[in-house]
Write a protein that holds these residues in place. Structure first.
Motif, PDB file in Angstrom:
ATOM      1  N   GLU A 354       0.868  -1.181   0.000  1.00 28.49           N
ATOM      2  CA  GLU A 354       0.000   0.000   0.000  1.00 28.49           C
ATOM      3  C   GLU A 354       0.906   1.233   0.000  1.00 28.49           C
ATOM      4  O   GLU A 354       1.794   1.358   0.848  1.00 28.49           O
ATOM      5  CB  GLU A 354      -0.910   0.017   1.242  1.00 28.49           C
ATOM      6  CG  GLU A 354      -1.766   1.286   1.280  1.00 28.49           C
ATOM      7  CD  GLU A 354      -2.716   1.377   2.483  1.00 28.49           C
ATOM      8  OE1 GLU A 354      -2.703   0.469   3.343  1.00 28.49           O
ATOM      9  OE2 GLU A 354      -3.463   2.366   2.549  1.00 28.49           O
ATOM     10  N   ASN A 413      -4.320   4.862  -2.197  1.00 27.35           N
ATOM     11  CA  ASN A 413      -5.454   5.479  -1.494  1.00 27.35           C
ATOM     12  C   ASN A 413      -6.021   6.606  -2.350  1.00 27.35           C
ATOM     13  O   ASN A 413      -5.295   7.506  -2.765  1.00 27.35           O
ATOM     14  CB  ASN A 413      -4.995   6.051  -0.157  1.00 27.35           C
ATOM     15  CG  ASN A 413      -4.678   4.955   0.828  1.00 27.35           C
ATOM     16  OD1 ASN A 413      -5.574   4.265   1.306  1.00 27.35           O
ATOM     17  ND2 ASN A 413      -3.393   4.755   1.111  1.00 27.35           N
ATOM     18  N   GLU A 445      -7.945   2.083  -3.323  1.00 25.63           N
ATOM     19  CA  GLU A 445      -8.588   2.005  -1.998  1.00 25.63           C
ATOM     20  C   GLU A 445      -9.483   3.222  -1.809  1.00 25.63           C
ATOM     21  O   GLU A 445      -9.006   4.346  -1.779  1.00 25.63           O
ATOM     22  CB  GLU A 445      -7.534   1.960  -0.892  1.00 25.63           C
ATOM     23  CG  GLU A 445      -6.732   0.683  -0.898  1.00 25.63           C
ATOM     24  CD  GLU A 445      -5.932   0.496   0.401  1.00 25.63           C
ATOM     25  OE1 GLU A 445      -6.108   1.288   1.355  1.00 25.63           O
ATOM     26  OE2 GLU A 445      -5.127  -0.448   0.443  1.00 25.63           O
ATOM     27  N   ASP A 475     -11.862   0.551   1.834  1.00 17.87           N
ATOM     28  CA  ASP A 475     -10.911   0.754   2.932  1.00 17.87           C
ATOM     29  C   ASP A 475     -11.649   1.032   4.251  1.00 17.87           C
ATOM     30  O   ASP A 475     -12.800   1.470   4.242  1.00 17.87           O
ATOM     31  CB  ASP A 475     -10.038   1.967   2.574  1.00 17.87           C
ATOM     32  CG  ASP A 475      -8.723   1.988   3.340  1.00 17.87           C
ATOM     33  OD1 ASP A 475      -8.490   1.082   4.150  1.00 17.87           O
ATOM     34  OD2 ASP A 475      -7.929   2.922   3.095  1.00 17.87           O
ATOM     35  N   LYS A 496     -11.111  -4.081   3.145  1.00 21.40           N
ATOM     36  CA  LYS A 496     -10.062  -3.930   4.154  1.00 21.40           C
ATOM     37  C   LYS A 496     -10.705  -3.704   5.517  1.00 21.40           C
ATOM     38  O   LYS A 496     -11.432  -2.716   5.711  1.00 21.40           O
ATOM     39  CB  LYS A 496      -9.145  -2.751   3.807  1.00 21.40           C
ATOM     40  CG  LYS A 496      -8.242  -3.051   2.625  1.00 21.40           C
ATOM     41  CD  LYS A 496      -7.173  -1.994   2.467  1.00 21.40           C
ATOM     42  CE  LYS A 496      -5.957  -2.305   3.324  1.00 21.40           C
ATOM     43  NZ  LYS A 496      -4.849  -1.378   3.017  1.00 21.40           N
ATOM     44  N   GLU A 532      -6.187  -4.990   8.453  1.00 22.50           N
ATOM     45  CA  GLU A 532      -5.204  -3.910   8.597  1.00 22.50           C
ATOM     46  C   GLU A 532      -4.772  -3.747  10.037  1.00 22.50           C
ATOM     47  O   GLU A 532      -5.549  -4.022  10.950  1.00 22.50           O
ATOM     48  CB  GLU A 532      -5.895  -2.595   8.244  1.00 22.50           C
ATOM     49  CG  GLU A 532      -5.792  -2.174   6.840  1.00 22.50           C
ATOM     50  CD  GLU A 532      -6.202  -0.714   6.727  1.00 22.50           C
ATOM     51  OE1 GLU A 532      -5.332   0.085   6.404  1.00 22.50           O
ATOM     52  OE2 GLU A 532      -7.374  -0.396   6.998  1.00 22.50           O
TER      53      GLU A 532
HETATM   54 CA    CA Z   1      -5.677   2.657   2.902  1.00 25.98          CA
END
Ligand code: CA
Ligand code: C2E
Ligand code: CA
Length: 573
Positions: A354, A413, A445, A475, A496, A532
């Motif tokens: 990421e 992101n 994300e 996310d 996530k 995460e």
């Molecule tokens: Ca993220």
């Protein structure tokens, strides 16, 4: 005889000349906007000249007739006008000027002069009347505009500041308190955009009229602009203070405002309060602070009141500082990317990375993305920042790919604002082509905040992206409204699960049950699951047991430089 004839001719010529002059003067007088009253003190003769009819429907031939003039004037002005028209006083310095209103709605400017003869005695008086209605009304309007807001009839900002400044000077001497209350209607933009500015204006007007009832000798009110009002209370008491105003407002706002067109509008408001001398010692400072804390009330869920408080001010000033710096951080190349590895839970094989942005400030201090990303989202700088992240991430990915050809997923992101931009998809396509990255290795994300407005449009865009081969990941699942019911409608590849969720795993049984059911359901929907913020071995073991697909967290790897990721890639080859 000739001499006689010559004299007669001369006299006739002079006479004719006089008649011509008289005609010219008459013409000028009769067509002027003014009227004149001429009085001869010696012969006691009174005459009107000029456009007299424009002012009065009667003629004035003797002193008695003047009474008719006084009848057209308001009682309180009569004395003044009698003095102007006084034909008894003969003092030579009697040159006056004043104005008054007559009953035709005409504003009259009146000027009087007394002329003397060779013996220096008063001989004639001339009173000139001029119609100044137009100037007077314009002037009144200007005066009104200088003090009042035309939409609400409340004081305008400038006048409010002026009175507030006077109050503060007075309060300094009297050791008094002055409360400044900033009032702002919640979600006014939605009303304006959704129902039109005419409806917005009417609401502003009605609410302003309602606020007016708070007005007393110690309370002033202003409409600044749009949906912003400000109130000041001199020496607040328990019955008349910011709190009591807020309570009263809330009570009123339980009922909607009835607008024309049978529109009933319910609103809530936020209040920010700053008081002299505690918060500041001048009008602008107090207004400014009241506004700042009002924003805090908005951030705390609207429909609230917030008093001045030093930490709120500090936080605000810090935000302003960051905002200011953000603008040139990109130009100065102060951003760089870190990458956090993600691993397959079963075999701990590298699944992807990421990309996480880092900001190293001029003084070498780091500013966390949790701090500056929300600010960048608010002021729009997230757009260029986001584009930079995409390009930088793809560039790095391209070099890894060339060197190692490892099938790595690059997670980027994407902020809501960025995602919603119409050119987002095209820009992304251009970038992936430029750096020769296959879309199936790029995962976007997004958070639930993207879905709040225009759910259908966003879902459409997600589908389009997936058709090009990009992966889409939801996310921070577990922090927003996280309803499982809408998940099935989302065209996503990955879910996530947020760190806050993972953190509670070891603590309570119920969150385990929830996590287990989420994971099993999500798997049924065909999504991949990534946990995460996995910091503990027990968390990892547990997630493995319940078949969570991937793990990201400090336990297996913190965010690191591109060079450090290369080492992990090599280890995994
Ligand atoms: Ca993220
Ligand atoms: P996020 O997308 O949820 O990123 C994960 C955050 O959790 C990262 O914080 C990461 O360093 C941190 N983290 C990962 N594993 C652990 C762990 O085991 N323990 C703890 N305590 N933390 C862990 P970071 O890098 O500070 O980023 C914070 C947030 O800033 C990100 O949250 C994301 O919302 C935003 N952000 C970061 N980079 C970007 C970017 O390039 N674009 C956008 N739009 N937002 C970004
Ligand atoms: Ca996250």
């Amino acid at each position: 005889m000739d001499e006689m004839r010559y004299q007669i001719d001369l006299l006739t010529a002079l006479n004719e000349n006089l008649t011509v002059n008289e005609k010219i003067y008459r013409l000028i007088f009769d067509n002027s906007f003014s009227a004149y009253l001429y009085y001869d003190f010696v012969n006691k003769q009174l005459r009107t000249l000029g456009n007299w009819k424009a002012f009065f429907s009667f003629d004035v031939k003797n002193i008695k007739d003047l009474e008719q003039i006084y009848d057209t004037i308001k009682e309180e002005e009569k004395l003044k006008v009698r003095e102007l028209f006084n034909l008894e006083k003969t003092n030579l310095d009697n040159k006056c000027q004043d104005f008054f209103l007559i009953d035709k709605g005409i504003w009259v400017e009146c000027e009087t002069s007394i002329y003397q003869n060779e013996k220096k005695e008063a001989a004639q008086k001339l009173i000139r009347l001029k119609n100044i209605t137009r100037y007077k009304l314009q002037n009144d309007e200007l005066a009104y505009m200088a003090y009042y807001d035309s939409l609400t009839g409340l004081y305008n900002r400038n006048y409010f500041v002026r009175i507030l400044s006077e109050w503060i000077r007075k309060a300094e001497k009297e050791n008094a308190i002055v409360s400044v209350i900033f009032i702002d209607i919640d979600d006014f933009r939605k009303i304006n955009d959704g129902l039109g500015i005419l409806v917005g204006d009417e609401l502003v007007q009605l609410f302003g009229q309602y606020l007016e009832h708070f007005k007393t000798d110690n309370v002033i009110l202003s409409h600044f602009n749009s949906d912003i009002y400000c109130m000041a209370i001199y020496e607040p008491t328990a019955n008349k203070c910011a709190d009591s105003v807020f309570r009263e407002l809330q009570k009123r706002l339980e009922k909607p405002f009835s607008l024309t067109g049978q529109i009933d509008l319910s609103i809530t408001v936020c209040l920010g309060v700053a008081e002299f001398p505690e918060a500041g010692n001048n009008a602008m400072e107090l207004i400014n602070y009241a506004e700042i804390v009002m924003f805090k009330a908005k951030a705390n869920g609207k429909n609230g009141i917030q008093y001045f408080d030093e930490p709120i001010l500090k936080e605000f000033l810090y935000t302003v500082k960051i905002e200011h710096k953000l603008k040139d951080a990109l130009l100065k190349n102060n951003f760089f990317l870190n990458y956090q590895p993600q691993f397959d839970t079963k075999n701990k094989k590298l699944r992807g990375v990421e990309a996480l942005i880092r900001w190293k400030d001029q003084d070498d201090s780091f500013i966390s993305p949790s701090v500056f990303i929300p600010i960048a989202e608010k002021n729009g700088t997230i757009i260029p920042i986001g584009s930079w992240v995409i390009e930088e991430g793809l560039k790095t990915y391209c070099s890894w790919r060339k060197k190692y050809n490892y099938p790595l997923i690059l997670s980027l992101n994407i902020s809501a604002l960025q995602f919603r931009k119409s050119e987002f998809v095209n820009k992304l396509l251009t970038m992936t082509k430029l750096y020769d990255v296959e879309p199936c290795f790029v995962e976007l994300e997004i958070t639930e905040s993207v879905l709040i407005d225009d759910f259908d449009d966003i879902v459409f865009k997600m589908r389009a992206l997936r058709e090009y081969g990009f992966r889409v990941s939801l996310d921070d699942f577990g922090t927003g409204f996280s309803s499982l019911s809408y998940l099935k409608d989302l065209p996503i590849d990955t879910l996530k699960i947020d760190k806050t969720f993972i953190d509670t795993l070891s603590i309570d049984e119920s969150s385990r049950i929830i996590t287990e059911s989420i994971i099993s359901m999500v798997k049924k929907l065909g999504f991949e699951t990534v946990a995460e913020g996995v910091e503990k071995i027990e968390q990892y073991e547990y997630l493995k047991e319940i078949q969570c697909d991937c793990i990201q967290g400090y336990l297996l790897g913190k965010p690191m430089s591109a060079g450090d990721i290369e080492k992990i890639i090599i280890d995994n080859m």
